[in-house]
Motif scaffolding. Structure first.
Motif, PDB file in Angstrom:
ATOM      1  N   PHE A   8       0.811  -1.214   0.000  1.00  0.00           N
ATOM      2  CA  PHE A   8       0.000   0.000   0.000  1.00  0.00           C
ATOM      3  C   PHE A   8       0.850   1.272   0.000  1.00  0.00           C
ATOM      4  N   LEU A   9       1.788   1.399   0.926  1.00  0.00           N
ATOM      5  CA  LEU A   9       2.600   2.622   1.003  1.00  0.00           C
ATOM      6  C   LEU A   9       3.508   2.796  -0.215  1.00  0.00           C
ATOM      7  N   PRO A  10       4.193   1.739  -0.689  1.00  0.00           N
ATOM      8  CA  PRO A  10       4.963   1.916  -1.931  1.00  0.00           C
ATOM      9  C   PRO A  10       4.101   2.329  -3.118  1.00  0.00           C
ATOM     10  N   ILE A  11       2.888   1.771  -3.217  1.00  0.00           N
ATOM     11  CA  ILE A  11       1.994   2.160  -4.314  1.00  0.00           C
ATOM     12  C   ILE A  11       1.585   3.625  -4.187  1.00  0.00           C
ATOM     13  N   MET A  12       1.303   4.077  -2.963  1.00  0.00           N
ATOM     14  CA  MET A  12       0.952   5.478  -2.772  1.00  0.00           C
ATOM     15  C   MET A  12       2.122   6.389  -3.133  1.00  0.00           C
ATOM     16  N   ALA A  13       3.337   5.958  -2.800  1.00  0.00           N
ATOM     17  CA  ALA A  13       4.517   6.740  -3.176  1.00  0.00           C
ATOM     18  C   ALA A  13       4.635   6.819  -4.696  1.00  0.00           C
ATOM     19  N   PRO A 105       8.308  11.894   0.768  1.00  0.00           N
ATOM     20  CA  PRO A 105       8.855  10.622   0.272  1.00  0.00           C
ATOM     21  C   PRO A 105       9.768   9.931   1.264  1.00  0.00           C
ATOM     22  N   LEU A 106      10.452  10.702   2.107  1.00  0.00           N
ATOM     23  CA  LEU A 106      11.333  10.102   3.114  1.00  0.00           C
ATOM     24  C   LEU A 106      10.525   9.294   4.125  1.00  0.00           C
ATOM     25  N   LEU A 107       9.416   9.851   4.612  1.00  0.00           N
ATOM     26  CA  LEU A 107       8.554   9.132   5.546  1.00  0.00           C
ATOM     27  C   LEU A 107       7.900   7.920   4.890  1.00  0.00           C
ATOM     28  N   LEU A 108       7.468   8.064   3.649  1.00  0.00           N
ATOM     29  CA  LEU A 108       6.869   6.932   2.945  1.00  0.00           C
ATOM     30  C   LEU A 108       7.861   5.785   2.804  1.00  0.00           C
ATOM     31  N   GLY A 109       9.108   6.105   2.492  1.00  0.00           N
ATOM     32  CA  GLY A 109      10.124   5.064   2.394  1.00  0.00           C
ATOM     33  C   GLY A 109      10.360   4.365   3.718  1.00  0.00           C
ATOM     34  N   PHE A 110      10.441   5.145   4.786  1.00  0.00           N
ATOM     35  CA  PHE A 110      10.681   4.561   6.108  1.00  0.00           C
ATOM     36  C   PHE A 110       9.535   3.635   6.525  1.00  0.00           C
ATOM     37  N   TYR A 111       8.309   4.128   6.456  1.00  0.00           N
ATOM     38  CA  TYR A 111       7.176   3.351   6.957  1.00  0.00           C
ATOM     39  C   TYR A 111       6.764   2.238   6.006  1.00  0.00           C
ATOM     40  N   SER A 112       7.218   2.253   4.754  1.00  0.00           N
ATOM     41  CA  SER A 112       6.983   1.114   3.869  1.00  0.00           C
ATOM     42  C   SER A 112       7.644  -0.141   4.429  1.00  0.00           C
ATOM     43  N   VAL A 113       8.775   0.054   5.096  1.00  0.00           N
ATOM     44  CA  VAL A 113       9.481  -1.064   5.736  1.00  0.00           C
ATOM     45  C   VAL A 113       9.009  -1.259   7.169  1.00  0.00           C
ATOM     46  N   TYR A 114       8.944  -0.177   7.930  1.00  0.00           N
ATOM     47  CA  TYR A 114       8.654  -0.286   9.352  1.00  0.00           C
ATOM     48  C   TYR A 114       7.230  -0.772   9.628  1.00  0.00           C
ATOM     49  N   LEU A 115       6.285  -0.407   8.774  1.00  0.00           N
ATOM     50  CA  LEU A 115       4.909  -0.859   8.951  1.00  0.00           C
ATOM     51  C   LEU A 115       4.823  -2.379   8.880  1.00  0.00           C
ATOM     52  N   VAL A 116       5.486  -2.971   7.894  1.00  0.00           N
ATOM     53  CA  VAL A 116       5.462  -4.424   7.740  1.00  0.00           C
ATOM     54  C   VAL A 116       6.167  -5.090   8.923  1.00  0.00           C
ATOM     55  N   TYR A 117       7.309  -4.562   9.293  1.00  0.00           N
ATOM     56  CA  TYR A 117       8.063  -5.106  10.434  1.00  0.00           C
ATOM     57  C   TYR A 117       7.241  -5.074  11.712  1.00  0.00           C
ATOM     58  N   SER A 118       6.669  -3.920  12.027  1.00  0.00           N
ATOM     59  CA  SER A 118       5.945  -3.779  13.293  1.00  0.00           C
ATOM     60  C   SER A 118       4.668  -4.609  13.312  1.00  0.00           C
ATOM     61  N   SER A 119       4.001  -4.754  12.174  1.00  0.00           N
ATOM     62  CA  SER A 119       2.740  -5.481  12.136  1.00  0.00           C
ATOM     63  C   SER A 119       2.943  -6.987  12.192  1.00  0.00           C
ATOM     64  N   LEU A 120       4.011  -7.492  11.564  1.00  0.00           N
ATOM     65  CA  LEU A 120       4.219  -8.931  11.492  1.00  0.00           C
ATOM     66  C   LEU A 120       5.026  -9.490  12.663  1.00  0.00           C
ATOM     67  N   LEU A 121       5.952  -8.716  13.179  1.00  0.00           N
ATOM     68  CA  LEU A 121       6.871  -9.244  14.186  1.00  0.00           C
ATOM     69  C   LEU A 121       6.566  -8.802  15.608  1.00  0.00           C
ATOM     70  N   LYS A 122       5.692  -7.837  15.789  1.00  0.00           N
ATOM     71  CA  LYS A 122       5.419  -7.344  17.131  1.00  0.00           C
ATOM     72  C   LYS A 122       4.066  -7.791  17.671  1.00  0.00           C
ATOM     73  N   TYR A 123       3.381  -8.595  16.909  1.00  0.00           N
ATOM     74  CA  TYR A 123       2.073  -9.074  17.357  1.00  0.00           C
ATOM     75  C   TYR A 123       2.038 -10.590  17.309  1.00  0.00           C
ATOM     76  N   GLU A 124       1.246 -11.179  18.184  1.00  0.00           N
ATOM     77  CA  GLU A 124       1.094 -12.625  18.188  1.00  0.00           C
ATOM     78  C   GLU A 124       0.269 -13.107  17.004  1.00  0.00           C
ATOM     79  N   LYS A 125      -0.640 -12.274  16.525  1.00  0.00           N
ATOM     80  CA  LYS A 125      -1.446 -12.615  15.358  1.00  0.00           C
ATOM     81  C   LYS A 125      -1.833 -11.330  14.637  1.00  0.00           C
ATOM     82  N   THR A 126      -2.180 -11.465  13.369  1.00  0.00           N
ATOM     83  CA  THR A 126      -2.623 -10.322  12.586  1.00  0.00           C
ATOM     84  C   THR A 126      -4.113 -10.432  12.315  1.00  0.00           C
ATOM     85  N   ASP A 127      -4.760  -9.285  12.215  1.00  0.00           N
ATOM     86  CA  ASP A 127      -6.196  -9.260  11.931  1.00  0.00           C
ATOM     87  C   ASP A 127      -6.475  -8.130  10.958  1.00  0.00           C
TER      88      ASP A 127
END
Length: 241
Positions: A8-13, A105-127
């Motif tokens: 989503f974020l890379p596409i928006m960028a 664009p700097l924030l979009l680049g950062f959160y394109s990676v950090y969003l995936v990391y935080s959502s997949l690795l910091k939670y026991e499950k995704t919803d």
């Protein structure tokens, strides 16, 4: 299942970069380097977060929304934004107005990676919240935060701006709202309480994005605000100057 959150974020960028022409200008030309700098910074940030503050991961977060919000505000928003702003400040000799354009664009680049990391690795499950709602909220935060900074800098440095103090105050408030709202919604989600209030905040934040997006279009058209002066080079190129 995870596709929307990942792309989503890379596409928006890509979308904003492709339509940044005429009065619809949100990306400087050749902003790919800036986007990639944000993504690389996120990789290092995620690595050091795992090493240094792994005890603050979301699955171990407090049951009290206020403590969850403060942790998320610092780890997810204030610290990354501060690091990115510092990198932007030291890596270019451009004016503060030109640098403010590059923050989007700097924030979009950062959160394109950090969003995936935080959502997949910091939670026991995704919803559905993590897969769909959170990416939308993060994009709303990125846009409102970066563009309110652009308008704030432009207005504060314009001696002929009408109602200058009022405009600066309003943009400052909007910037502050963009910083605190997304982590607050996420904190309410984590503690599993006040779901109705969380829903109201989500809808209100997205409506704020729509209204502010329309406002930025009119502001740019009225003030002739563009990034033409930023087109001749990237912050990576200027770092070697």
């Amino acid at each position: 299942m995870y596709l929307f959150m990942v792309v989503f974020l890379p596409i928006m960028a890509l979308l904003f970069a492709s339509v940044s022409k005429g009065r619809f200008v949100y990306f400087p030309e050749n902003s790919l380097q800036v986007f990639l700098l944000g993504a690389v910074t996120a990789c290092f940030y995620c690595f050091f977060e795992v090493l240094a503050i792994v005890s603050l991961t979301y699955v171990q977060i407090s049951d009290f929304a206020i403590f969850s919000w403060l942790r998320l505000l610092f780890i997810d928003i204030i610290l990354p934004s501060g690091i990115l702003f510092f990198l932007l400040f030291i890596s270019s000799r451009k004016s503060i107005e030109e640098k403010s354009f590059l923050f989007f664009p700097l924030l979009l680049g950062f959160y394109s990676v950090y969003l995936v990391y935080s959502s997949l690795l910091k939670y026991e499950k995704t919803d559905s919240f993590l897969l769909f709602t959170k990416p939308l909220l993060v994009f709303c935060f990125i846009f409102i935060f970066s563009q309110s900074m652009v308008l704030l800098v432009k207005t504060s440095r314009n001696p002929d701006a009408a109602n200058k103090k009022v405009s600066v105050t309003i943009y400052s408030i909007i910037l502050a709202i963009s910083l605190v709202t997304e982590p607050l919604i996420q904190a309410l989600y984590l503690v599993g309480k006040l779901s109705f209030i969380r829903l109201i905040l989500v809808v209100t934040f997205e409506l704020l994005f729509i209204v502010f997006f329309i406002h930025t279009l009119f502001f740019k058209k009225k003030n002739g605000l563009s990034v033409n002066s930023v087109q001749e080079g990237s912050i990576v190129e200027n770092a070697a100057d």
